[in-house]
Design a protein around this motif. Structure first.
Motif, short mmCIF file in Angstrom:
data_model
loop_
_atom_site.label_atom_id
_atom_site.label_comp_id
_atom_site.label_asym_id
_atom_site.label_seq_id
_atom_site.Cartn_x
_atom_site.Cartn_y
_atom_site.Cartn_z
N VAL A 129 0.63 -0.90 -0.02
CA VAL A 129 -0.15 -0.21 0.05
C VAL A 129 0.93 1.33 -0.13
CG1 VAL A 129 -1.73 1.27 1.09
CG2 VAL A 129 -1.93 -1.34 1.22
N ILE A 130 0.58 2.16 -0.87
CA ILE A 130 1.29 3.41 -0.95
C ILE A 130 0.13 4.58 -0.53
CG2 ILE A 130 2.48 5.38 -2.38
CD1 ILE A 130 3.48 3.01 -4.17
N VAL A 131 0.64 5.20 0.48
CA VAL A 131 -0.26 6.30 0.94
C VAL A 131 0.41 7.70 0.68
CG1 VAL A 131 -1.60 7.59 2.96
CG2 VAL A 131 -1.32 4.90 2.91
N ASP A 132 -0.38 8.36 -0.50
CA ASP A 132 0.37 9.71 -0.93
C ASP A 132 -0.78 10.55 -1.45
OD1 ASP A 132 2.36 11.30 -1.59
OD2 ASP A 132 2.99 10.71 -3.52
N GLY A 133 -1.89 10.44 -0.65
CA GLY A 133 -2.91 11.25 -1.03
C GLY A 133 -4.04 10.91 0.19
N PRO A 134 -5.02 11.79 0.14
CA PRO A 134 -5.30 13.05 -0.28
C PRO A 134 -4.19 14.11 -0.08
CG PRO A 134 -7.25 12.50 0.37
CD PRO A 134 -6.18 11.60 1.11
N MET A 135 -4.03 15.42 -0.73
CA MET A 135 -3.17 16.33 -0.40
C MET A 135 -3.39 16.82 1.02
SD MET A 135 -2.99 18.86 -3.67
CE MET A 135 -4.61 19.04 -3.67
N GLY A 136 -2.30 17.26 1.71
CA GLY A 136 -2.59 18.01 3.08
C GLY A 136 -3.27 19.23 3.26
N GLU A 137 -3.58 19.68 4.48
CA GLU A 137 -4.40 20.92 4.67
C GLU A 137 -3.65 22.08 4.09
OE1 GLU A 137 -6.44 23.08 8.21
OE2 GLU A 137 -5.12 21.55 8.78
N ILE A 138 -2.28 22.16 4.06
CA ILE A 138 -1.69 23.22 3.50
C ILE A 138 -1.99 23.59 1.91
CG2 ILE A 138 0.60 22.14 2.83
CD1 ILE A 138 1.96 24.71 3.97
N TYR A 139 -2.34 22.49 1.46
CA TYR A 139 -2.55 22.69 -0.10
C TYR A 139 -4.23 22.43 -0.47
CZ TYR A 139 2.39 21.26 -0.23
OH TYR A 139 3.78 21.32 -0.48
N GLY A 140 -4.75 22.50 0.70
CA GLY A 140 -6.36 22.73 0.63
C GLY A 140 -6.93 21.37 0.52
N GLY A 141 -6.11 20.19 0.83
CA GLY A 141 -6.84 19.01 0.81
C GLY A 141 -7.14 18.49 2.24
N ALA A 142 -7.47 17.22 2.30
CA ALA A 142 -8.38 16.87 3.38
C ALA A 142 -7.29 16.19 4.26
CB ALA A 142 -9.10 15.66 3.10
N GLY A 143 -5.82 15.76 3.86
CA GLY A 143 -4.97 14.96 4.60
C GLY A 143 -5.24 13.54 4.51
N ARG A 144 -4.52 12.73 5.26
CA ARG A 144 -4.40 11.33 5.07
C ARG A 144 -4.91 10.63 5.95
NH1 ARG A 144 1.22 12.20 1.65
NH2 ARG A 144 0.10 13.41 0.20
N GLN A 145 -5.62 11.06 7.08
CA GLN A 145 -6.10 10.45 8.14
C GLN A 145 -7.11 9.14 7.62
OE1 GLN A 145 -8.81 12.79 10.87
NE2 GLN A 145 -8.80 14.32 9.13
N SER A 146 -8.02 9.24 6.75
CA SER A 146 -8.91 8.53 6.52
C SER A 146 -7.80 7.35 5.39
CB SER A 146 -9.89 8.70 5.80
OG SER A 146 -10.97 9.51 6.24
N SER A 147 -7.14 7.65 4.65
CA SER A 147 -6.24 6.81 4.14
C SER A 147 -5.37 5.95 4.95
CB SER A 147 -5.46 7.48 3.03
OG SER A 147 -6.10 8.50 2.10
N LEU A 148 -4.73 6.64 5.87
CA LEU A 148 -4.09 5.63 6.89
C LEU A 148 -4.98 4.60 7.68
CD1 LEU A 148 -1.88 8.62 8.35
CD2 LEU A 148 -1.11 6.50 6.70
N PHE A 149 -6.09 5.23 7.94
CA PHE A 149 -7.10 4.35 8.77
C PHE A 149 -7.25 2.94 7.73
CE2 PHE A 149 -11.40 3.16 9.54
CZ PHE A 149 -11.37 2.69 10.95
N GLU A 150 -7.80 3.34 6.49
CA GLU A 150 -8.28 2.27 5.82
C GLU A 150 -6.80 1.45 5.41
OE1 GLU A 150 -10.88 1.39 5.26
OE2 GLU A 150 -12.34 2.94 5.23
N ALA A 151 -5.71 2.07 5.18
CA ALA A 151 -4.47 1.23 4.69
C ALA A 151 -4.28 0.01 5.88
CB ALA A 151 -3.21 2.20 4.85
N SER A 152 -4.52 0.52 7.16
CA SER A 152 -4.28 -0.38 8.29
C SER A 152 -5.26 -1.45 8.37
CB SER A 152 -4.33 0.55 9.60
OG SER A 152 -5.65 0.65 9.94
N ARG A 153 -6.44 -1.36 7.59
CA ARG A 153 -7.63 -2.36 7.72
C ARG A 153 -7.48 -3.17 6.49
NH1 ARG A 153 -12.41 -1.29 10.47
NH2 ARG A 153 -13.38 -1.62 8.45
N LEU A 154 -7.08 -2.72 5.32
CA LEU A 154 -6.97 -3.29 4.01
C LEU A 154 -5.61 -4.12 3.92
CD1 LEU A 154 -8.42 -0.49 1.79
CD2 LEU A 154 -9.83 -2.50 2.40
#
Length: 209
Positions: A129-154
């Motif tokens: 699993v590669i976690v490189d999205g969404p963009m971070g808050e500084i770029y107007g993105g949502a950050g990777r909290q959900s991506s990391l949560f799902e990566a740990s489950r999948l």
């Protein structure tokens, strides 16, 4: 390592160090681990100019991209017509990451962090699993909290999870909570490479015969 060197030179060397991209050491670290496992089941959070490299590195395997930006999905889809891209909607807001982290620690993380993913994503135990999205808050993105949560489950047993921009506060704290107690960690610049060493982790493989 010849394959990794060829892929780096062809696809990633021109991108290394550019804004929003990995640097040379970070790209080489991902390729080192990925080419050792390929062909495998590869899940990538985030499309980008480096997507072609992940497809080439995992030739013969299954590669799927999860993307929240229609712009990036269209751009990568046009450049890589064979890329399997699934659009996702991220509802976890970056300004609430501390509340979501506390809920996660209290066992209430699923409601605020989970993504609405199709069965064909959830029914697979992903080897890499590669976690490189969404963009971070500084770029107007949502950050990777959900991506990391799902990566740990999948993630499959003995999987590898690569997290870019892991030094940012949101990503750093979620990485610590989700991975650092049961996973080995290799640090390369802003990249963290986690390898699953815990047999009891909740993975999609628990649901697949």
């Amino acid at each position: 390592m010849k394959k990794a060197d060829e892929i780096y030179t062809k696809y990633l060397a021109p991108l290394s160090g550019a804004s929003g991209c990995c640097d040379a050491h970070e790209y080489r670290a991902i390729l080192e681990h990925l080419t050792e496992r390929a062909p495998c089941r590869l899940l990538v959070f985030g499309c980008g100019n480096d997507s072609a490299a992940w497809l080439a590195a995992n030739e013969g395997g299954q590669t799927l991209f999860l993307e929240d930006s229609l712009k990036w999905a269209r751009q990568v889809g046009a450049a890589q017509p064979d890329a399997d891209i699934v659009m996702i909607a991220v509802t976890a807001r970056p300004e609430r990451w501390r509340f979501n982290l506390n809920d996660l620690r209290q066992g209430r993380g699923e409601a605020g962090l989970s993504l609405d993913l199709p069965d064909r994503v959830r029914e697979i135990a992903w080897d890499f699993v590669i976690v490189d999205g969404p963009m971070g808050e500084i770029y107007g993105g949502a950050g990777r909290q959900s991506s990391l949560f799902e990566a740990s489950r999948l993630a499959a047993p003995d999987s590898v999870v690569c997290v870019h921009d892991a030094e940012r506060p949101l990503e750093r704290h979620f990485c610590q909570e989700l991975f650092e107690s049961d996973w080995s960690c290799r640090c390369v610049g802003r990249l963290r490479v986690y390898q699953n060493t815990c047999e009891n982790i909740h993975t999609a493989s628990d649901q697949v015969s």
